[in-house]
Design a protein around this motif. Structure first.
Motif, mmCIF file in Angstrom:
data_model
loop_
_atom_site.group_PDB
_atom_site.id
_atom_site.type_symbol
_atom_site.label_atom_id
_atom_site.label_comp_id
_atom_site.label_asym_id
_atom_site.label_seq_id
_atom_site.Cartn_x
_atom_site.Cartn_y
_atom_site.Cartn_z
ATOM 1 N N ASP A 185 0.818 -1.217 0.000
ATOM 2 C CA ASP A 185 0.000 0.000 0.000
ATOM 3 C C ASP A 185 0.849 1.263 0.000
ATOM 4 O OD1 ASP A 185 -2.323 -1.467 -0.100
ATOM 5 O OD2 ASP A 185 -2.708 -1.353 2.065
ATOM 6 N N GLY A 186 1.991 1.240 0.667
ATOM 7 C CA GLY A 186 2.879 2.397 0.668
ATOM 8 C C GLY A 186 3.393 2.714 -0.723
ATOM 9 N N LEU A 187 3.759 1.685 -1.474
ATOM 10 C CA LEU A 187 4.227 1.887 -2.845
ATOM 11 C C LEU A 187 3.075 2.356 -3.736
ATOM 12 C CD1 LEU A 187 6.526 1.770 -4.894
ATOM 13 C CD2 LEU A 187 5.852 -0.603 -5.351
ATOM 14 N N ARG A 188 1.900 1.780 -3.546
ATOM 15 C CA ARG A 188 0.740 2.214 -4.330
ATOM 16 C C ARG A 188 0.455 3.701 -4.104
ATOM 17 N NH1 ARG A 188 -0.566 -2.810 -2.623
ATOM 18 N NH2 ARG A 188 -0.863 -4.351 -4.244
ATOM 19 N N GLN A 189 0.549 4.155 -2.856
ATOM 20 C CA GLN A 189 0.345 5.571 -2.560
ATOM 21 C C GLN A 189 1.442 6.423 -3.194
ATOM 22 O OE1 GLN A 189 -2.326 7.221 -1.005
ATOM 23 N NE2 GLN A 189 -1.225 8.899 -2.007
ATOM 24 N N HIS A 190 2.658 5.938 -3.153
ATOM 25 C CA HIS A 190 3.771 6.671 -3.775
ATOM 26 C C HIS A 190 3.533 6.845 -5.276
ATOM 27 C CE1 HIS A 190 7.683 8.154 -4.757
ATOM 28 N NE2 HIS A 190 7.970 7.077 -5.452
ATOM 29 N N VAL A 191 3.092 5.800 -5.943
ATOM 30 C CA VAL A 191 2.811 5.902 -7.383
ATOM 31 C C VAL A 191 1.675 6.898 -7.631
ATOM 32 C CG1 VAL A 191 1.953 4.639 -9.410
ATOM 33 C CG2 VAL A 191 3.776 3.659 -7.988
ATOM 34 N N THR A 192 0.640 6.865 -6.805
ATOM 35 C CA THR A 192 -0.442 7.851 -6.918
ATOM 36 C C THR A 192 0.118 9.261 -6.777
ATOM 37 O OG1 THR A 192 -2.097 6.302 -6.104
ATOM 38 C CG2 THR A 192 -2.624 8.646 -5.913
ATOM 39 N N ASP A 193 1.006 9.457 -5.809
ATOM 40 C CA ASP A 193 1.629 10.771 -5.619
ATOM 41 C C ASP A 193 2.441 11.184 -6.851
ATOM 42 O OD1 ASP A 193 0.518 10.678 -3.086
ATOM 43 O OD2 ASP A 193 2.431 10.382 -2.046
ATOM 44 N N LEU A 194 3.197 10.242 -7.420
ATOM 45 C CA LEU A 194 3.964 10.536 -8.630
ATOM 46 C C LEU A 194 3.037 10.965 -9.771
ATOM 47 C CD1 LEU A 194 6.581 7.629 -8.734
ATOM 48 C CD2 LEU A 194 7.109 10.075 -8.590
ATOM 49 N N LEU A 195 1.947 10.224 -9.940
ATOM 50 C CA LEU A 195 1.013 10.521 -11.029
ATOM 51 C C LEU A 195 0.317 11.865 -10.817
ATOM 52 C CD1 LEU A 195 -0.491 6.949 -11.466
ATOM 53 C CD2 LEU A 195 1.105 8.092 -13.010
ATOM 54 N N ASP A 196 -0.116 12.135 -9.603
ATOM 55 C CA ASP A 196 -0.792 13.398 -9.299
ATOM 56 C C ASP A 196 0.150 14.588 -9.457
ATOM 57 O OD1 ASP A 196 -3.079 11.965 -8.711
ATOM 58 O OD2 ASP A 196 -2.913 12.191 -6.528
ATOM 59 N N THR A 197 1.396 14.407 -9.080
ATOM 60 C CA THR A 197 2.353 15.512 -9.093
ATOM 61 C C THR A 197 2.862 15.811 -10.501
ATOM 62 O OG1 THR A 197 2.982 14.924 -6.825
ATOM 63 C CG2 THR A 197 4.455 16.415 -8.001
ATOM 64 N N VAL A 198 2.917 14.821 -11.369
ATOM 65 C CA VAL A 198 3.404 15.049 -12.732
ATOM 66 C C VAL A 198 2.307 15.586 -13.657
ATOM 67 C CG1 VAL A 198 2.977 12.808 -13.884
ATOM 68 C CG2 VAL A 198 5.046 14.128 -14.418
ATOM 69 N N THR B 44 12.893 10.325 -6.462
ATOM 70 C CA THR B 44 13.760 11.192 -5.658
ATOM 71 C C THR B 44 13.250 12.624 -5.626
ATOM 72 O OG1 THR B 44 15.194 11.582 -7.563
ATOM 73 C CG2 THR B 44 15.842 9.838 -6.021
ATOM 74 N N GLN B 45 12.586 13.042 -6.679
ATOM 75 C CA GLN B 45 12.117 14.426 -6.757
ATOM 76 C C GLN B 45 10.998 14.726 -5.767
ATOM 77 O OE1 GLN B 45 11.933 14.241 -11.255
ATOM 78 N NE2 GLN B 45 12.536 16.376 -10.909
ATOM 79 N N ILE B 46 10.392 13.682 -5.223
ATOM 80 C CA ILE B 46 9.406 13.902 -4.160
ATOM 81 C C ILE B 46 9.851 13.201 -2.869
ATOM 82 C CG2 ILE B 46 7.460 14.457 -5.667
ATOM 83 C CD1 ILE B 46 6.404 11.590 -5.233
ATOM 84 N N GLY B 47 11.169 12.973 -2.760
ATOM 85 C CA GLY B 47 11.751 12.536 -1.504
ATOM 86 C C GLY B 47 11.794 11.056 -1.227
ATOM 87 N N HIS B 48 11.578 10.222 -2.242
ATOM 88 C CA HIS B 48 11.614 8.774 -2.037
ATOM 89 C C HIS B 48 12.825 8.176 -2.741
ATOM 90 C CE1 HIS B 48 7.614 8.109 -0.172
ATOM 91 N NE2 HIS B 48 7.415 9.299 -0.694
ATOM 92 N N ASN B 49 13.231 7.033 -2.288
ATOM 93 C CA ASN B 49 14.451 6.414 -2.785
ATOM 94 C C ASN B 49 14.169 5.049 -3.413
ATOM 95 O OD1 ASN B 49 17.278 6.461 -3.125
ATOM 96 N ND2 ASN B 49 17.532 5.104 -1.360
ATOM 97 N N VAL B 50 13.120 4.980 -4.250
ATOM 98 C CA VAL B 50 12.791 3.726 -4.938
ATOM 99 C C VAL B 50 12.783 3.961 -6.441
ATOM 100 C CG1 VAL B 50 11.484 2.748 -3.022
ATOM 101 C CG2 VAL B 50 10.296 4.108 -4.751
ATOM 102 N N ARG B 51 13.026 2.908 -7.189
ATOM 103 C CA ARG B 51 13.144 3.003 -8.643
ATOM 104 C C ARG B 51 11.754 3.054 -9.284
ATOM 105 N NH1 ARG B 51 18.131 3.096 -10.065
ATOM 106 N NH2 ARG B 51 17.732 2.782 -12.281
ATOM 107 N N ALA B 52 11.220 4.267 -9.359
ATOM 108 C CA ALA B 52 9.913 4.491 -9.975
ATOM 109 C C ALA B 52 9.882 5.904 -10.523
ATOM 110 C CB ALA B 52 8.797 4.307 -8.953
ATOM 111 N N PHE B 53 9.192 6.062 -11.647
ATOM 112 C CA PHE B 53 8.940 7.411 -12.142
ATOM 113 C C PHE B 53 7.629 7.463 -12.896
ATOM 114 C CE2 PHE B 53 11.826 5.854 -15.602
ATOM 115 C CZ PHE B 53 11.024 6.055 -16.714
ATOM 116 N N SER B 54 7.120 8.679 -13.045
ATOM 117 C CA SER B 54 5.899 8.913 -13.807
ATOM 118 C C SER B 54 6.241 9.766 -15.020
ATOM 119 C CB SER B 54 4.850 9.613 -12.942
ATOM 120 O OG SER B 54 5.350 10.836 -12.431
ATOM 121 N N LEU B 55 5.370 9.689 -16.015
ATOM 122 C CA LEU B 55 5.532 10.465 -17.252
ATOM 123 C C LEU B 55 4.237 11.198 -17.560
ATOM 124 C CD1 LEU B 55 7.212 7.711 -19.448
ATOM 125 C CD2 LEU B 55 8.349 9.728 -18.484
#
Length: 162
Positions: free
Chosen positions: A26-39, A50-61
């Motif tokens: 669930d933590g990763l799912r929320q992080h992905v939601t944050d990436l999508l909302d922020t981009v 990293t641009q929103i303070g996390h250290n996992v290999r994920a990005f949004s486009l």
């Protein structure tokens, strides 16, 4: 909607090599939601963890009106590098020519563990390379030659946000 603050040059999280994602929870799912909302704003092509303070290999486009994401991307590039105008949300208001490959592909997974492939050229290829750099702890200004990097650092020091 969870739009997160974007970290800027000088924040140590931007220099960290991100960890491979080994557990989808669930933590990763929320992080992905944050990436999508922020981009998902005009003028934003991509956003790395990293641009929103996390250290996992994920990005949004956010390319051509389509918002997407990928986890654990592995980058492949094609062709000969060409000078490409580039900026970064973490280094606001700067724009420089960076050598980027004209075609790129990333292979990774989605939140269900399914294989994902994103490939393209032009802005998409550039964004894939740029975001993978972020996941490796690199900002695009590190790709500049010495004279350009000196100019970039001067502009950063003189900026209102630094």
């Amino acid at each position: 909607m969870a739009v997160r603050e974007i970290r800027v040059f000088g924040d140590p999280v931007l220099r960290r090599v991100c960890d491979t994602i080994t557990k989808i929870d669930d933590g990763l799912r929320q992080h992905v939601t944050d990436l999508l909302d922020t981009v998902a704003f005009d003028g934003r092509a991509g956003l790395a963890s990293t641009q929103i303070g996390h250290n996992v290999r994920a990005f949004s486009l956010h390319i051509d009106g389509k918002v997407s994401y990928i986890l654990n991307p592995e980058l492949e590039v094609f062709g000969e590098p060409v000078p490409t105008g580039e900026g970064c949300l973490s280094v606001p208001d700067l724009w420089f020519q960076v050598q980027r490959y004209p075609k790129a592909r990333v292979t990774g997974i989605d939140l269900n563990g399914n294989k994902v492939v994103i490939a393209g050229e032009g802005l998409l290829a550039q964004a894939l390379q740029h975001e993978c750099d972020h996941l490796d702890g690199k900002l695009y200004i590190q790709r500049l030659d010495a004279a350009q990097r000196k100019q970039a650092m001067k502009q950063i020091r003189e900026s209102a946000w630094f």
